[in-house]
Scaffold this motif. Structure first.
Motif, PDB file in Angstrom:
ATOM      1  N   ASN A 162       0.835  -1.206   0.000  1.00 51.50           N
ATOM      2  CA  ASN A 162       0.000   0.000   0.000  1.00 51.50           C
ATOM      3  C   ASN A 162       0.866   1.252   0.000  1.00 51.50           C
ATOM      4  OD1 ASN A 162      -0.149   1.472   2.916  1.00 51.50           O
ATOM      5  ND2 ASN A 162       0.428  -0.672   3.122  1.00 51.50           N
ATOM      6  N   PRO A 164       0.493   5.282   0.942  1.00 53.51           N
ATOM      7  CA  PRO A 164      -0.229   6.482   1.362  1.00 53.51           C
ATOM      8  C   PRO A 164       0.027   7.625   0.376  1.00 53.51           C
ATOM      9  CG  PRO A 164       0.893   5.492   3.229  1.00 53.51           C
ATOM     10  CD  PRO A 164       1.384   4.774   2.003  1.00 53.51           C
ATOM     11  N   ILE A 168      -6.959   5.798  -3.624  1.00 50.41           N
ATOM     12  CA  ILE A 168      -7.576   4.457  -3.578  1.00 50.41           C
ATOM     13  C   ILE A 168      -7.979   4.059  -4.998  1.00 50.41           C
ATOM     14  CG2 ILE A 168      -9.681   3.238  -2.838  1.00 50.41           C
ATOM     15  CD1 ILE A 168      -7.836   3.532  -0.533  1.00 50.41           C
ATOM     16  N   ASN A 349      -3.394   3.971  -1.081  1.00 48.83           N
ATOM     17  CA  ASN A 349      -3.992   3.814   0.244  1.00 48.83           C
ATOM     18  C   ASN A 349      -4.724   5.090   0.660  1.00 48.83           C
ATOM     19  OD1 ASN A 349      -4.341   2.040   2.488  1.00 48.83           O
ATOM     20  ND2 ASN A 349      -2.889   3.239   3.673  1.00 48.83           N
ATOM     21  N   GLY A 350      -4.827   6.058  -0.295  1.00 53.85           N
ATOM     22  CA  GLY A 350      -5.538   7.298   0.003  1.00 53.85           C
ATOM     23  C   GLY A 350      -4.777   8.181   0.972  1.00 53.85           C
ATOM     24  N   THR A 352      -3.860   8.587   4.044  1.00 56.01           N
ATOM     25  CA  THR A 352      -3.553   8.155   5.416  1.00 56.01           C
ATOM     26  C   THR A 352      -2.242   8.792   5.875  1.00 56.01           C
ATOM     27  OG1 THR A 352      -2.391   6.238   4.523  1.00 56.01           O
ATOM     28  CG2 THR A 352      -4.669   5.893   5.178  1.00 56.01           C
ATOM     29  N   TYR A 360      -0.567   5.967  11.699  1.00 58.70           N
ATOM     30  CA  TYR A 360      -0.951   5.256  10.468  1.00 58.70           C
ATOM     31  C   TYR A 360      -1.996   4.178  10.751  1.00 58.70           C
ATOM     32  CZ  TYR A 360      -0.738   2.044   6.543  1.00 58.70           C
ATOM     33  OH  TYR A 360      -1.083   1.230   5.501  1.00 58.70           O
ATOM     34  N   ASP A 361      -2.925   4.028   9.804  1.00 64.61           N
ATOM     35  CA  ASP A 361      -3.882   2.900   9.865  1.00 64.61           C
ATOM     36  C   ASP A 361      -4.248   2.555   8.423  1.00 64.61           C
ATOM     37  OD1 ASP A 361      -5.628   0.996  10.966  1.00 64.61           O
ATOM     38  OD2 ASP A 361      -7.320   2.399  10.930  1.00 64.61           O
ATOM     39  N   ASN A 363      -6.016   1.747   5.095  1.00 64.40           N
ATOM     40  CA  ASN A 363      -7.332   2.214   4.642  1.00 64.40           C
ATOM     41  C   ASN A 363      -8.139   1.043   4.061  1.00 64.40           C
ATOM     42  OD1 ASN A 363      -9.492   3.479   3.414  1.00 64.40           O
ATOM     43  ND2 ASN A 363      -8.265   5.213   2.683  1.00 64.40           N
ATOM     44  N   ASP A 364      -9.199   0.652   4.757  1.00 66.36           N
ATOM     45  CA  ASP A 364      -9.984  -0.509   4.326  1.00 66.36           C
ATOM     46  C   ASP A 364     -10.679  -0.313   2.978  1.00 66.36           C
ATOM     47  OD1 ASP A 364      -9.310  -2.063   6.526  1.00 66.36           O
ATOM     48  OD2 ASP A 364     -10.936  -1.264   7.748  1.00 66.36           O
ATOM     49  N   ASP A 365     -10.803   0.917   2.536  1.00 70.15           N
ATOM     50  CA  ASP A 365     -11.452   1.172   1.230  1.00 70.15           C
ATOM     51  C   ASP A 365     -10.720   0.481   0.080  1.00 70.15           C
ATOM     52  OD1 ASP A 365     -13.219   2.733   2.585  1.00 70.15           O
ATOM     53  OD2 ASP A 365     -12.426   4.659   1.882  1.00 70.15           O
TER      54      ASP A 365
END
Ligand SMILES: [Zn+2]
Ligand SMILES: [Zn+2]
Length: 385
Positions: A162, A164, A168, A349-350, A352, A360-361, A363-365
């Motif tokens: 991923n 950032p 997405i 990952n958009g 984030t 950091y987390d 991105n589930d999208d």
């Protein structure tokens, strides 16, 4: 075979991802994660081998009569970083968190396994490789040393990370060098410590160490070809001196990046010459330890085209691109590519926080894009008929 409900799969992957995020494990300690992965793979009907390279897991799925095999790889380890997030699924292990999104990578590869086991659409064998200890560059080697290629043979390998900042649904990669090698070094200067008021009576090491640090800056600026990419970073300077005592010992530590073995070798050679020559000029002794931690990640040109074509079957045409620049970060996936050709891609990952940041987390999208990309690669490389 029946088509899977993709929205339901997306929700399921998000639940797995959050569960893994709440229970992060450091490299070679991924016991709960590996058990979680193995249990899911068995539920989907795959053949599963655990303990490959200590905590690695390999799932195997065969359809049709084709004798070709390809591998898909995800990483499972977390980092020793204290999470600052406030989300319900934040790390329950103090000082450890999934700050690089390996929880997302693992969930997407599980999603791809469920998708391919449920729907098929390929002819041959897929190896699902869940590797431990990516962050310290030891996990891939541990699996290879444990007979990965002999026990679970495959002809090519694909992986993703991923990214950032990349939107997405956007994927990016490039042919040839993608990510750099990482080398580490330690230069120890040894002299004779003494009274701060009587420097002439000893062989203090701090001024010599400062000179070494400055002289190391000439490796990239004056020794490497301007056409080559190289980084030499001094990250620590530690002495045994104190307020009124000159140090007899100084340690200089740091990190180097490069994309070609010749450049890595040149950096080491110049570093040794500079450290030893400078030490001699300052009347102290130098010992240089230079280690190679990560190899450069080199994508196969033909498989890059294949991966991009596969991505275009599940993403918008203009959402798939070729990255302009190689990246001076390192990735343990490179180790597999020294044995079989393959391709590593970055998925958006958009907006984030950056990788390895305490906020950091993953991105589930992006989960469904990753799982569908994995499946699309399999259906293209192990095409039916
Ligand atoms: Zn990382
Ligand atoms: Zn990572």
């Amino acid at each position: 075979m029946a088509e899977l409900d993709l929205e339901a799969l997306h929700r399921e992957m998000a639940a797995w991802r959050r569960d893994l995020h709440a229970h992060p494990e450091f490299g070679f300690e991924e016991k709960r994660t590996a058990a979680f992965v193995a249990q899911k793979l068995r539920e989907f009907g795959l053949e599963v081998a655990e303990g490959v390279g200590r905590t690695g897991v390999v799932g195997t799925l065969t359809r049709g009569s084709g004798n070709r095999a390809i591998a898909l790889r995800a990483d499972m380890d977390a980092l020793r970083i204290a999470e600052q997030g406030t989300q319900a699924w934040r790390s329950q292990t103090p000082g450890t968190m999934h700050a690089c999104g390996h929880d997302g990578h693992t969930s997407m590869l599980l999603g791809a396994a469920k998708l391919l086991a449920g729907e098929g659409g390929f002819d041959g064998t897929v190896r699902f490789i869940f590797q431990p200890a990516e962050e310290w560059g030891r996990g891939a080697l541990a699996m290879l040393d444990d007979g990965l290629l002999e026990r679970f043979p495959f002809e090519e390998i694909f992986g993703l990370h991923n990214m950032p900042g990349l939107p997405i649904g956007h994927f990016e990669t490039r042919s040839g060098p993608v990510m750099s090698a990482e080398d580490n070094f330690e230069i120890v200067l040894k002299g004779l410590g003494g009274h701060a008021a009587r420097p002439h009576a000893g062989q203090e090491t701090l001024v010599a160490a400062c000179a070494v640090v400055v002289n190391l800056q000439t490796i990239v600026s004056r020794r490497l070809s301007p056409a080559d990419i190289g980084v030499v970073s001094v990250t620590e300077l530690v002495t045994d001196g104190t307020r009124n005592a000159l140090p007899g010992l100084a340690r200089i530590l740091g990190d180097c990046r490069s994309f070609r073995p010749e450049v890595s070798a040149a950096i080491e050679q110049e570093m040794r010459r500079i450290a030893e020559g400078t030490a001699q000029a300052y009347n102290v002794a130098a010992e240089v330890t230079y280690t190679r931690e990560f190899v450069p990640l080199i994508n196969d040109a033909a498989l890059v085209d294949e991966a991009l074509a596969a991505a275009r079957t599940v993403l918008a045409d203009d959402a798939v691109g070729v990255a302009a620049e190689p990246m001076t970060a390192s990735e343990d996936f490179a180790r597999f590519l020294t044995h079989v050709p393959g391709c590593f891609v970055f998925m958006g990952n958009g907006p984030t926080a950056p990788l390895h940041n305490p906020a950091y987390d993953f991105n589930d999208d992006g989960l469904l894009h990753g799982a569908r990309f994995h499946a699309a690669v399999v259906r293209r490389r192990l095409a039916v008929g």
